[in-house]
Scaffold this motif. Structure first.
Motif, PDB file in Angstrom:
ATOM      1  N   SER A  23     -30.081  21.918  11.662  1.00 38.95           N
ATOM      2  CA  SER A  23     -28.868  22.714  11.896  1.00 38.95           C
ATOM      3  C   SER A  23     -28.225  23.266  11.620  1.00 38.95           C
ATOM      4  O   SER A  23     -27.390  25.032  11.815  1.00 38.95           O
ATOM      5  N   GLU A  24     -29.072  23.888  10.082  1.00 37.16           N
ATOM      6  CA  GLU A  24     -28.410  25.086   8.695  1.00 37.16           C
ATOM      7  C   GLU A  24     -29.469  26.331  10.236  1.00 37.16           C
ATOM      8  O   GLU A  24     -28.847  27.532   9.806  1.00 37.16           O
ATOM      9  N   ARG A  96     -29.080  41.096   5.718  1.00 30.22           N
ATOM     10  CA  ARG A  96     -27.520  40.137   5.425  1.00 30.22           C
ATOM     11  C   ARG A  96     -27.363  38.663   5.235  1.00 30.22           C
ATOM     12  O   ARG A  96     -28.825  38.276   5.139  1.00 30.22           O
ATOM     13  N   ASN A  97     -27.037  38.099   4.213  1.00 27.90           N
ATOM     14  CA  ASN A  97     -26.952  37.025   3.429  1.00 27.90           C
ATOM     15  C   ASN A  97     -26.005  36.207   4.198  1.00 27.90           C
ATOM     16  O   ASN A  97     -24.440  36.232   4.326  1.00 27.90           O
ATOM     17  N   LEU A  98     -26.118  34.803   4.493  1.00 22.38           N
ATOM     18  CA  LEU A  98     -25.323  33.642   4.669  1.00 22.38           C
ATOM     19  C   LEU A  98     -25.045  32.466   3.680  1.00 22.38           C
ATOM     20  O   LEU A  98     -26.163  32.190   3.196  1.00 22.38           O
ATOM     21  N   ILE A  99     -23.811  32.319   3.784  1.00 21.53           N
ATOM     22  CA  ILE A  99     -24.165  30.984   2.850  1.00 21.53           C
ATOM     23  C   ILE A  99     -22.977  30.556   3.633  1.00 21.53           C
ATOM     24  O   ILE A  99     -21.844  30.790   3.712  1.00 21.53           O
ATOM     25  N   LEU A 100     -23.590  28.760   3.926  1.00 26.35           N
ATOM     26  CA  LEU A 100     -22.859  27.860   4.937  1.00 26.35           C
ATOM     27  C   LEU A 100     -21.926  27.015   4.260  1.00 26.35           C
ATOM     28  O   LEU A 100     -22.482  26.389   2.937  1.00 26.35           O
ATOM     29  N   SER A 101     -21.061  26.758   4.387  1.00 21.58           N
ATOM     30  CA  SER A 101     -20.045  25.484   3.640  1.00 21.58           C
ATOM     31  C   SER A 101     -21.331  24.121   4.306  1.00 21.58           C
ATOM     32  O   SER A 101     -21.552  24.215   5.104  1.00 21.58           O
ATOM     33  N   GLU A 102     -20.503  22.863   2.975  1.00 21.80           N
ATOM     34  CA  GLU A 102     -20.840  21.847   2.900  1.00 21.80           C
ATOM     35  C   GLU A 102     -21.233  21.040   4.648  1.00 21.80           C
ATOM     36  O   GLU A 102     -21.614  21.007   5.116  1.00 21.80           O
ATOM     37  N   ASP A 103     -19.769  21.551   5.453  1.00 20.17           N
ATOM     38  CA  ASP A 103     -19.978  20.365   6.216  1.00 20.17           C
ATOM     39  C   ASP A 103     -19.892  21.080   6.990  1.00 20.17           C
ATOM     40  O   ASP A 103     -19.849  21.206   8.645  1.00 20.17           O
ATOM     41  N   SER A 104     -20.348  22.646   7.465  1.00 20.14           N
ATOM     42  CA  SER A 104     -21.213  23.451   8.707  1.00 20.14           C
ATOM     43  C   SER A 104     -19.509  24.520   9.362  1.00 20.14           C
ATOM     44  O   SER A 104     -20.999  24.204  10.201  1.00 20.14           O
TER      45      SER A 104
END
Length: 168
Positions: A23-24, A96-104
């Protein structure tokens, strides 16, 4: 029975971890596609694709202090006028850098882009998942200034703002 429970738990953890990782990866790929698509749309002066990359209330922060463009009014107007003659702008993301929230469903990003004409910039922003699609809610662009050039750039910037105040 105990062995069966441990095996079931292990299998559950393994499968759920695999699903989360997938999913991530899928979200990360979709966000990268969105941001790359934004830059491609800008270089092709593709109005629908460019504006379609943003939420209905998205914000683009430019490099000047007055450049806070919001959808659907000021951003749509500026981009429409700019793309009217078939000319956009070209920035290529090189990092590029990405950070996903816990709920995606939300992600924060930063990227370094390069313009052949203008040099290096940093883009930062927030993307949100709406109806299964990632959209840009906020994008801010800033010039990258090497520390060794900061003093000269600061002097130019201070003078330009001072001159602008005198005119007003």
């Amino acid at each position: 029975m105990k062995a069966f429970t441990c095996l079931s738990l292990t299998l559950y953890v393994f499968l759920s971890t695999g699903v989360c990782a997938h999913s991530e990866t899928k979200s990360t790929q979709a966000i990268n596609k969105l941001l790359d698509g934004l830059h491609i749309a800008a270089s092709q002066a593709n109005l629908d694709k460019y504006l379609g990359s943003f939420t209905e209330t998205g914000v683009f922060m430019g490099t000047d202090d007055w450049e806070r463009w919001t959808r659907p009014v000021t951003l749509d107007k500026y981009v429409s006028e700019r793309f009217e003659g078939g000319t956009g702008w070209t920035y290529q993301s090189v990092e590029r850098n990405l950070i996903l929230s816990e709920d995606s469903n939300t992600a924060w990003f930063d990227e370094i882009t390069v313009s052949e004409k203008w040099g290096r910039f940093r883009g930062t922003g927030v993307v949100v998942k709406q109806n299964g699609h990632w959209k840009i809610a906020h994008y801010a662009m800033s010039f990258l200034v090497p520390n060794e050039a900061w003093e000269k750039i600061s002097e130019l910037s201070t003078k330009a703002f001072s001159d602008r105040e005198k005119k007003n």
